[in-house]
Design a protein around this motif. Structure first.
Motif, PDB file in Angstrom:
ATOM      1  N   VAL A 143       0.835  -1.203   0.000  1.00 38.05           N
ATOM      2  CA  VAL A 143       0.000   0.000   0.000  1.00 38.05           C
ATOM      3  C   VAL A 143       0.870   1.253   0.000  1.00 38.05           C
ATOM      4  CG1 VAL A 143      -1.741   1.313   1.258  1.00 38.05           C
ATOM      5  CG2 VAL A 143      -1.868  -1.192   1.197  1.00 38.05           C
ATOM      6  N   ALA A 144       0.655   2.110  -1.009  1.00 33.99           N
ATOM      7  CA  ALA A 144       1.298   3.423  -0.994  1.00 33.99           C
ATOM      8  C   ALA A 144       0.549   4.356  -0.054  1.00 33.99           C
ATOM      9  CB  ALA A 144       1.344   4.012  -2.399  1.00 33.99           C
ATOM     10  N   GLY A 145      -0.767   4.279  -0.090  1.00 35.08           N
ATOM     11  CA  GLY A 145      -1.570   5.133   0.771  1.00 35.08           C
ATOM     12  C   GLY A 145      -3.040   5.004   0.442  1.00 35.08           C
ATOM     13  N   TYR A 146      -3.828   5.854   1.100  1.00 35.31           N
ATOM     14  CA  TYR A 146      -5.285   5.779   1.010  1.00 35.31           C
ATOM     15  C   TYR A 146      -5.848   7.119   0.553  1.00 35.31           C
ATOM     16  CZ  TYR A 146      -4.429   1.598   3.800  1.00 35.31           C
ATOM     17  OH  TYR A 146      -3.958   0.394   4.259  1.00 35.31           O
ATOM     18  N   THR A 147      -7.004   7.043  -0.097  1.00 34.49           N
ATOM     19  CA  THR A 147      -7.646   8.252  -0.587  1.00 34.49           C
ATOM     20  C   THR A 147      -9.158   8.071  -0.561  1.00 34.49           C
ATOM     21  OG1 THR A 147      -7.592   9.877  -2.384  1.00 34.49           O
ATOM     22  CG2 THR A 147      -7.643   7.562  -3.032  1.00 34.49           C
ATOM     23  N   VAL A 148      -9.874   9.131  -0.939  1.00 33.44           N
ATOM     24  CA  VAL A 148     -11.335   9.101  -1.019  1.00 33.44           C
ATOM     25  C   VAL A 148     -11.730   8.908  -2.476  1.00 33.44           C
ATOM     26  CG1 VAL A 148     -13.469  10.321  -0.470  1.00 33.44           C
ATOM     27  CG2 VAL A 148     -11.413  10.730   0.898  1.00 33.44           C
ATOM     28  N   VAL A 149     -12.740   8.066  -2.700  1.00 32.73           N
ATOM     29  CA  VAL A 149     -13.195   7.776  -4.059  1.00 32.73           C
ATOM     30  C   VAL A 149     -14.718   7.886  -4.116  1.00 32.73           C
ATOM     31  CG1 VAL A 149     -13.382   5.985  -5.840  1.00 32.73           C
ATOM     32  CG2 VAL A 149     -11.235   6.279  -4.591  1.00 32.73           C
ATOM     33  N   ASN A 150     -15.202   8.436  -5.215  1.00 28.89           N
ATOM     34  CA  ASN A 150     -16.631   8.413  -5.531  1.00 28.89           C
ATOM     35  C   ASN A 150     -16.748   7.960  -6.984  1.00 28.89           C
ATOM     36  OD1 ASN A 150     -19.379   8.751  -5.761  1.00 28.89           O
ATOM     37  ND2 ASN A 150     -19.339  10.984  -5.676  1.00 28.89           N
ATOM     38  N   THR A 151     -17.440   6.856  -7.206  1.00 30.15           N
ATOM     39  CA  THR A 151     -17.570   6.284  -8.541  1.00 30.15           C
ATOM     40  C   THR A 151     -18.983   6.491  -9.063  1.00 30.15           C
ATOM     41  OG1 THR A 151     -15.943   4.582  -7.993  1.00 30.15           O
ATOM     42  CG2 THR A 151     -17.305   4.197  -9.928  1.00 30.15           C
ATOM     43  N   ALA A 170       0.333   5.245   4.364  1.00 28.58           N
ATOM     44  CA  ALA A 170      -0.173   4.294   5.355  1.00 28.58           C
ATOM     45  C   ALA A 170       0.309   4.581   6.764  1.00 28.58           C
ATOM     46  CB  ALA A 170       0.217   2.878   4.935  1.00 28.58           C
ATOM     47  N   ASP A 171       1.506   5.163   6.908  1.00 31.34           N
ATOM     48  CA  ASP A 171       2.064   5.390   8.238  1.00 31.34           C
ATOM     49  C   ASP A 171       1.325   6.476   9.006  1.00 31.34           C
ATOM     50  OD1 ASP A 171       3.432   6.966   6.084  1.00 31.34           O
ATOM     51  OD2 ASP A 171       4.285   8.006   7.812  1.00 31.34           O
ATOM     52  N   GLU A 172       0.479   7.261   8.327  1.00 31.92           N
ATOM     53  CA  GLU A 172      -0.255   8.341   9.001  1.00 31.92           C
ATOM     54  C   GLU A 172      -1.664   7.924   9.428  1.00 31.92           C
ATOM     55  OE1 GLU A 172      -0.283  12.279   7.806  1.00 31.92           O
ATOM     56  OE2 GLU A 172       1.876  12.412   7.478  1.00 31.92           O
ATOM     57  N   PRO A 174      -4.399   4.518  10.878  1.00 37.32           N
ATOM     58  CA  PRO A 174      -4.398   3.232  11.576  1.00 37.32           C
ATOM     59  C   PRO A 174      -4.075   2.090  10.611  1.00 37.32           C
ATOM     60  CG  PRO A 174      -6.328   4.523  12.177  1.00 37.32           C
ATOM     61  CD  PRO A 174      -5.675   5.245  11.043  1.00 37.32           C
ATOM     62  N   LEU A 175      -3.595   0.985  11.132  1.00 39.21           N
ATOM     63  CA  LEU A 175      -3.223  -0.165  10.319  1.00 39.21           C
ATOM     64  C   LEU A 175      -4.395  -0.597   9.446  1.00 39.21           C
ATOM     65  CD1 LEU A 175      -0.897  -2.220   9.826  1.00 39.21           C
ATOM     66  CD2 LEU A 175      -2.031  -3.698  11.501  1.00 39.21           C
ATOM     67  N   GLY A 176      -4.144  -0.657   8.140  1.00 38.58           N
ATOM     68  CA  GLY A 176      -5.204  -1.040   7.220  1.00 38.58           C
ATOM     69  C   GLY A 176      -6.303  -0.014   7.082  1.00 38.58           C
ATOM     70  N   ALA A 177      -6.059   1.219   7.542  1.00 37.01           N
ATOM     71  CA  ALA A 177      -7.055   2.308   7.496  1.00 37.01           C
ATOM     72  C   ALA A 177      -8.342   1.927   8.213  1.00 37.01           C
ATOM     73  CB  ALA A 177      -7.343   2.714   6.053  1.00 37.01           C
ATOM     74  N   ARG A 178      -8.219   1.185   9.314  1.00 42.47           N
ATOM     75  CA  ARG A 178      -9.395   0.797  10.099  1.00 42.47           C
ATOM     76  C   ARG A 178      -9.873   1.972  10.954  1.00 42.47           C
ATOM     77  NH1 ARG A 178     -11.565  -4.237   9.011  1.00 42.47           N
ATOM     78  NH2 ARG A 178     -12.046  -4.603  11.207  1.00 42.47           N
ATOM     79  N   GLY A 179     -11.176   1.965  11.263  1.00 40.85           N
ATOM     80  CA  GLY A 179     -11.715   2.932  12.202  1.00 40.85           C
ATOM     81  C   GLY A 179     -11.962   4.316  11.651  1.00 40.85           C
ATOM     82  N   LEU A 180     -12.034   4.461  10.317  1.00 39.36           N
ATOM     83  CA  LEU A 180     -12.276   5.768   9.708  1.00 39.36           C
ATOM     84  C   LEU A 180     -13.746   5.894   9.307  1.00 39.36           C
ATOM     85  CD1 LEU A 180      -9.155   5.987   7.357  1.00 39.36           C
ATOM     86  CD2 LEU A 180      -9.339   6.633   9.782  1.00 39.36           C
ATOM     87  N   THR A 181     -14.334   7.050   9.560  1.00 42.33           N
ATOM     88  CA  THR A 181     -15.741   7.280   9.238  1.00 42.33           C
ATOM     89  C   THR A 181     -15.889   7.786   7.808  1.00 42.33           C
ATOM     90  OG1 THR A 181     -16.276   7.780  11.538  1.00 42.33           O
ATOM     91  CG2 THR A 181     -17.823   8.558   9.863  1.00 42.33           C
ATOM     92  N   LEU A 182     -16.799   7.158   7.058  1.00 44.36           N
ATOM     93  CA  LEU A 182     -17.116   7.567   5.692  1.00 44.36           C
ATOM     94  C   LEU A 182     -18.485   8.227   5.665  1.00 44.36           C
ATOM     95  CD1 LEU A 182     -16.128   4.282   5.681  1.00 44.36           C
ATOM     96  CD2 LEU A 182     -15.833   4.809   3.272  1.00 44.36           C
ATOM     97  N   THR A 183     -18.624   9.292   4.906  1.00 41.53           N
ATOM     98  CA  THR A 183     -19.923   9.959   4.758  1.00 41.53           C
ATOM     99  C   THR A 183     -20.120  10.383   3.310  1.00 41.53           C
ATOM    100  OG1 THR A 183     -18.954  12.103   5.349  1.00 41.53           O
ATOM    101  CG2 THR A 183     -20.007  10.843   7.126  1.00 41.53           C
TER     102      THR A 183
END
Length: 278
Positions: A143-151, A170-172, A174-183
């Motif tokens: 994983v390079a990192g995470y972002t927001v997507v709308n398809t 990823a280092d910024e 939680p592991l695996g991007a767990r616990g993030l709220t999506l709206t």
């Protein structure tokens, strides 16, 4: 580290590192191009060229304009399975989606009033290294990192994908991007709310599954599925859509039924913000 693609003019974009209110330009046209370089982390952390903002605000573009396809998980929330009146799948259901246009934050989504278009917030995973048949125990290293997507997708048609406003390494998170709220909200009214801890198949499991059937390359995108209450309403002209994930950012887009302005025989640059019809 946080990375973004900035629109410096109508014809020029550049990858940039975002350090709070400071922007540092990197020698790549967008974040996707940066990720394709070996040792991209070193380039991303390099001193670069500090950007002195002009009087007009700097706009962000899509993180990458090189997506011809991406991998989407069809059902990855129990609430989504219930909404579809189907049992939760025992293994990830993976779709390879062709892309007709890539948009960024504040871009206009050009649609037509006829087709029923689905859209919804998703956690996006950008791959940072060559990955093939990786086991779940090592999958997050890709994983390079995470972002927001709308398809935006209509049945039987290629998708228009909105990606950004930044890549968070990823280092910024939680592991695996767990616990993030999506709206997700339409015209200011909340339509979706969920948490990445509710994923049926976490990021590591998805990378294992995808890399077992195809080789993942730097810059490839996996979207992890959208929660319940996916919107199937016909999008009206002038509609305002906002999707976001805590810790990553928000995407704001406006819908129009008007065709793109004529530009003679000059073809707009990819990622220019002129979304094609869906």
């Amino acid at each position: 580290m946080r990375l973004s693609t900035l629109r410096l003019s109508s014809t020029r974009t550049a990858a940039a590192r975002v350090d709070r209110n400071r922007l540092t330009l990197l020698p790549f046209p967008d974040v996707g191009a940066l990720l394709t370089c070996e040792s991209w982390q070193e380039y991303a952390a390099a001193p670069g060229e500090p950007l002195t903002p002009p009087h007009a605000p700097i706009e962000s573009g899509p993180l990458t304009t090189r997506l011809a396809t991406f991998t989407q998980v069809e059902v990855n929330y129990a609430t989504r399975a219930k909404e579809r009146d189907t049992p939760p799948p025992p293994v990830p259901r993976l779709l390879t989606m062709p892309v007709t246009a890539v948009l960024g934050d504040r871009d206009v989504f050009r649609s037509t009033p006829e087709p029923q278009i689905e859209w919804g917030v998703e956690l996006g995973v950008l791959i940072g290294q060559y990955t093939s048949c990786v086991p779940r125990s090592r999958a997050l290293r890709s994983v390079a990192g995470y972002t927001v997507v709308n398809t935006f997708a209509a049945i039987g048609r290629p998708a228009t994908i909105v990606i950004g406003p930044q890549l968070v390494t990823a280092d910024e998170l939680p592991l695996g991007a767990r616990g993030l709220t999506l709206t997700a909200a339409l015209d200011g009214r909340l339509r979706q709310k969920a948490n990445t801890s509710d994923l049926l198949f976490d990021v590591a499991t998805l990378i294992e599954a995808v890399s077992a059937r195809t080789v993942l390359m730097p810059g490839d995108l996996i979207t992890t599925g959208t929660p319940a209450a996916i919107s199937t309403d016909r999008l009206h002209d002038g509609g305002s859509i906002t999707v976001g994930i805590t810790g990553i950012g928000e995407l704001h887009n406006t819908v129009t039924h008007r065709p793109a302005p004529a530009i003679g025989h000059v073809r707009p640059a990819s990622g220019s913000g002129e979304g094609r019809e869906a």
